[in-house]
Design a protein around this motif. Structure first.
Motif, PDB file in Angstrom:
ATOM      1  N   ASP A  30       0.838  -1.202   0.000  1.00  0.00           N
ATOM      2  CA  ASP A  30       0.000   0.000   0.000  1.00  0.00           C
ATOM      3  C   ASP A  30       0.874   1.255   0.000  1.00  0.00           C
ATOM      4  O   ASP A  30       0.627   2.199  -0.738  1.00  0.00           O
ATOM      5  CB  ASP A  30      -0.914   0.026   1.224  1.00  0.00           C
ATOM      6  CG  ASP A  30      -1.995  -1.034   1.163  1.00  0.00           C
ATOM      7  OD1 ASP A  30      -2.172  -1.657   0.094  1.00  0.00           O
ATOM      8  OD2 ASP A  30      -2.665  -1.233   2.182  1.00  0.00           O
ATOM      9  N   PRO A  65      -5.839   0.711  -2.456  1.00  0.00           N
ATOM     10  CA  PRO A  65      -6.283  -0.652  -2.700  1.00  0.00           C
ATOM     11  C   PRO A  65      -7.781  -0.715  -2.978  1.00  0.00           C
ATOM     12  O   PRO A  65      -8.550   0.125  -2.513  1.00  0.00           O
ATOM     13  CB  PRO A  65      -5.953  -1.364  -1.378  1.00  0.00           C
ATOM     14  CG  PRO A  65      -5.932  -0.281  -0.367  1.00  0.00           C
ATOM     15  CD  PRO A  65      -5.518   0.976  -1.087  1.00  0.00           C
ATOM     16  N   ASP A  66      -8.147  -1.682  -3.748  1.00  0.00           N
ATOM     17  CA  ASP A  66      -9.554  -2.003  -3.959  1.00  0.00           C
ATOM     18  C   ASP A  66     -10.386  -0.811  -4.437  1.00  0.00           C
ATOM     19  O   ASP A  66     -11.473  -0.559  -3.936  1.00  0.00           O
ATOM     20  CB  ASP A  66     -10.137  -2.583  -2.664  1.00  0.00           C
ATOM     21  CG  ASP A  66     -11.447  -3.307  -2.912  1.00  0.00           C
ATOM     22  OD1 ASP A  66     -11.663  -3.751  -4.053  1.00  0.00           O
ATOM     23  OD2 ASP A  66     -12.253  -3.411  -1.978  1.00  0.00           O
ATOM     24  N   MET A  67      -9.849  -0.041  -5.382  1.00  0.00           N
ATOM     25  CA  MET A  67     -10.634   1.068  -5.933  1.00  0.00           C
ATOM     26  C   MET A  67     -11.723   0.509  -6.831  1.00  0.00           C
ATOM     27  O   MET A  67     -11.454  -0.262  -7.728  1.00  0.00           O
ATOM     28  CB  MET A  67      -9.733   2.017  -6.727  1.00  0.00           C
ATOM     29  CG  MET A  67      -8.874   2.854  -5.829  1.00  0.00           C
ATOM     30  SD  MET A  67      -7.832   4.045  -6.696  1.00  0.00           S
ATOM     31  CE  MET A  67      -8.882   4.746  -7.904  1.00  0.00           C
ATOM     32  N   ARG A  68     -12.940   0.889  -6.561  1.00  0.00           N
ATOM     33  CA  ARG A  68     -14.090   0.437  -7.363  1.00  0.00           C
ATOM     34  C   ARG A  68     -14.841   1.669  -7.859  1.00  0.00           C
ATOM     35  O   ARG A  68     -15.953   1.966  -7.419  1.00  0.00           O
ATOM     36  CB  ARG A  68     -14.984  -0.458  -6.507  1.00  0.00           C
ATOM     37  CG  ARG A  68     -14.292  -1.723  -6.040  1.00  0.00           C
ATOM     38  CD  ARG A  68     -15.221  -2.590  -5.231  1.00  0.00           C
ATOM     39  NE  ARG A  68     -15.887  -1.835  -4.193  1.00  0.00           N
ATOM     40  CZ  ARG A  68     -15.729  -2.022  -2.891  1.00  0.00           C
ATOM     41  NH1 ARG A  68     -14.931  -2.960  -2.461  1.00  0.00           N
ATOM     42  NH2 ARG A  68     -16.379  -1.296  -2.022  1.00  0.00           N
ATOM     43  N   ASP A  71     -18.511   1.552  -8.824  1.00  0.00           N
ATOM     44  CA  ASP A  71     -19.480   1.136  -7.816  1.00  0.00           C
ATOM     45  C   ASP A  71     -20.009   2.374  -7.098  1.00  0.00           C
ATOM     46  O   ASP A  71     -19.258   3.067  -6.410  1.00  0.00           O
ATOM     47  CB  ASP A  71     -18.803   0.193  -6.828  1.00  0.00           C
ATOM     48  CG  ASP A  71     -19.722  -0.312  -5.739  1.00  0.00           C
ATOM     49  OD1 ASP A  71     -20.856   0.195  -5.608  1.00  0.00           O
ATOM     50  OD2 ASP A  71     -19.294  -1.221  -5.004  1.00  0.00           O
ATOM     51  N   TRP A  74     -19.121   2.733  -3.393  1.00  0.00           N
ATOM     52  CA  TRP A  74     -17.725   2.838  -2.964  1.00  0.00           C
ATOM     53  C   TRP A  74     -17.371   4.303  -2.722  1.00  0.00           C
ATOM     54  O   TRP A  74     -17.864   5.196  -3.400  1.00  0.00           O
ATOM     55  CB  TRP A  74     -16.800   2.253  -4.028  1.00  0.00           C
ATOM     56  CG  TRP A  74     -15.365   2.301  -3.618  1.00  0.00           C
ATOM     57  CD1 TRP A  74     -14.722   1.436  -2.793  1.00  0.00           C
ATOM     58  CD2 TRP A  74     -14.396   3.280  -4.007  1.00  0.00           C
ATOM     59  NE1 TRP A  74     -13.408   1.811  -2.637  1.00  0.00           N
ATOM     60  CE2 TRP A  74     -13.185   2.938  -3.377  1.00  0.00           C
ATOM     61  CE3 TRP A  74     -14.438   4.417  -4.820  1.00  0.00           C
ATOM     62  CZ2 TRP A  74     -12.023   3.687  -3.534  1.00  0.00           C
ATOM     63  CZ3 TRP A  74     -13.278   5.156  -4.982  1.00  0.00           C
ATOM     64  CH2 TRP A  74     -12.087   4.783  -4.344  1.00  0.00           C
ATOM     65  N   GLU A  79     -10.132   4.990   2.471  1.00  0.00           N
ATOM     66  CA  GLU A  79      -8.700   4.991   2.150  1.00  0.00           C
ATOM     67  C   GLU A  79      -8.054   6.321   2.522  1.00  0.00           C
ATOM     68  O   GLU A  79      -6.929   6.356   3.020  1.00  0.00           O
ATOM     69  CB  GLU A  79      -8.483   4.680   0.670  1.00  0.00           C
ATOM     70  CG  GLU A  79      -9.051   3.352   0.231  1.00  0.00           C
ATOM     71  CD  GLU A  79      -8.545   2.165   1.059  1.00  0.00           C
ATOM     72  OE1 GLU A  79      -7.421   2.224   1.596  1.00  0.00           O
ATOM     73  OE2 GLU A  79      -9.275   1.171   1.158  1.00  0.00           O
TER      74      GLU A  79
END
Length: 123
Positions: A30, A65-68, A71, A74, A79
């Motif tokens: 990260d 991390p885990d960018m959506r 969505d 989201w 973050e």
């Protein structure tokens, strides 16, 4: 092998680079310090990680991390708040030292530490 131990660990630049690369020989973090370390001493970093794609620059590389983005549920807030927590901890020497001592005394795994620290006040 030298142990990394809390408040007693104040390496010079070369030792920090060597330790970081030895313990984190990947960009898949990260918070990736390799661009900063390569900016400081590119030859030293490249001699240890010749095949890594590292662009030297005077900054940390923080990966979200885990960018959506597609969505609608989201949000960047979680973050962003995590990064703010890191910045606040880094700016508070007493709290940072206490956190280091707590981590070194912690006997569980990484997941246990994450659960222990999740939701802590970011004062």
């Amino acid at each position: 092998m030298r142990l990394l131990a809390g408040e007693s660990y104040w390496p010079d630049e070369s030792a920090l680079i060597d330790d970081y690369v030895r313990l984190n020989p990947t960009r898949n973090r990260d918070l990736d310090m390799l661009p900063l370390l390569a900016f400081l001493n590119e030859d030293r970093v490249r001699s240890k990680l010749p095949d890594e794609k590292i662009n030297p620059r005077p900054t940390f590389h923080y990966r979200l991390p885990d960018m959506r983005l597609g969505d609608p549920d989201w949000s960047l807030a979680k973050e962003w708040n995590r990064w703010v927590a890191v910045e606040r901890l880094a700016a508070d020497a007493a709290r940072l030292a206490a956190t280091c001592r707590a981590y070194l005394a912690h006997e569980g795994g990484r997941e246990d530490w994450a659960v222990r620290t999740e939701g802590l006040e970011v004062a």
